[in-house]
Enzyme design. Structure first.
Site, short mmCIF file in Angstrom:
data_model
loop_
_atom_site.label_atom_id
_atom_site.label_comp_id
_atom_site.label_asym_id
_atom_site.label_seq_id
_atom_site.Cartn_x
_atom_site.Cartn_y
_atom_site.Cartn_z
N GLY A 7 81.47 94.43 9.51
CA GLY A 7 82.11 93.43 10.36
C GLY A 7 81.20 92.22 10.57
CG PHE A 9 76.80 92.77 15.50
CD1 PHE A 9 76.06 91.94 16.33
CD2 PHE A 9 76.26 94.00 15.13
CE1 PHE A 9 74.80 92.32 16.77
CE2 PHE A 9 75.01 94.39 15.57
CZ PHE A 9 74.28 93.55 16.39
NE ARG A 31 89.12 101.03 10.93
CZ ARG A 31 89.88 101.22 11.97
NH1 ARG A 31 90.26 102.44 12.28
NH2 ARG A 31 90.28 100.22 12.70
CG ASP A 32 87.79 96.65 5.15
OD1 ASP A 32 87.92 96.69 3.91
OD2 ASP A 32 88.36 95.80 5.87
CB ALA A 76 78.69 96.89 15.61
CG LEU A 118 76.85 95.23 19.58
CD1 LEU A 118 75.74 96.15 19.19
CD2 LEU A 118 77.35 94.43 18.41
CE LYS A 122 87.46 88.87 25.25
NZ LYS A 122 86.15 88.28 24.97
CE LYS A 134 83.15 97.67 23.05
NZ LYS A 134 82.58 98.45 21.92
N GLY A 165 82.40 82.18 15.52
CA GLY A 165 82.56 82.49 14.12
C GLY A 165 82.87 83.95 13.82
#
Length: 182
Positions: A7, A9, A31-32, A76, A118, A122, A134, A165
């Site tokens: 990802g 991060f 997982r990607d 993360a 991480l 929020k 979270k 970004g």
């Protein structure tokens, strides 16, 4: 090991580590498979000592394998898109809460030295499921320090705000609205 390592991060952290340190090995856990494939182009396994592990934090057995002989885990991996989370609430619970507990359990089982989770701004006084999930994850990680017994694993949480970004960042949305006079 970096969960969610492909990802926004994770990629930045790998780049930072490789440019500034000489780790024995970096494990990327995500997982990607497409993101793994793309990341391997920049950091081939044999040149940078990076190991690419396809896996989901929902899969405790795979995490147990991935955290074997690992010194530090940076957690993360998360579902972080607020609107998708509100529409798919149990998926958020399975990833952000149950998956986080799997990370904790795997790290305790394999006696990982340090675990850094991480989090997000929020999670402070949450108003949506993402923030609440979270916050729950944060509490699981911090309280993991209380039930370690004689193990020396240290669990920490780092919270930060919107990251310019990153995937899901509000900045591209605001720029687009500005461009369209909204």
């Amino acid at each position: 090991l970096i969960t969610g390592g492909t990802g926004s991060f994770g990629k930045s952290m790998v780049d930072f580590i490789i440019k500034n340190y000489r780790p024995k090995k970096i494990h990327i856990y995500s997982r990607d498979e497409q993101k793994h494939f793309e990341m391997q182009k920049n950091y081939p396994e044999n040149k940078f000592n990076v190991r690419y592990l396809i896996g989901d934090i929902r899969d405790k057995e795979r995490l147990l394998f991935a955290t074997k002989d690992v010194d530090i885990v940076i957690h993360a991996a998360a579902m972080k898109h607020v609107s998708l989370g509100e529409y798919n609430p149990f998926e958020v619970v399975k990833t952000n809460i149950l998956g986080s507990q799997n990370v904790i359990d795997a790290c305790i089982s394999n006696e990982v030295s340090k675990v850094i989770a991480l989090s997000t701004d929020k999670a402070s006084s949450p108003i949506n499921l993402y923030g609440a999930s979270k916050l729950t994850s944060d509490k699981l990680f911090i309280n993991a320090n209380n039930y370690l017994g004689k193990l020396n694993t240290i669990f920490s949480v780092v919270r930060y705000g919107n990251v310019m970004g990153s995937k899901g960042s509000i900045i591209p949305i605001l720029l687009n609205q500005f461009k369209n006079n909204k």
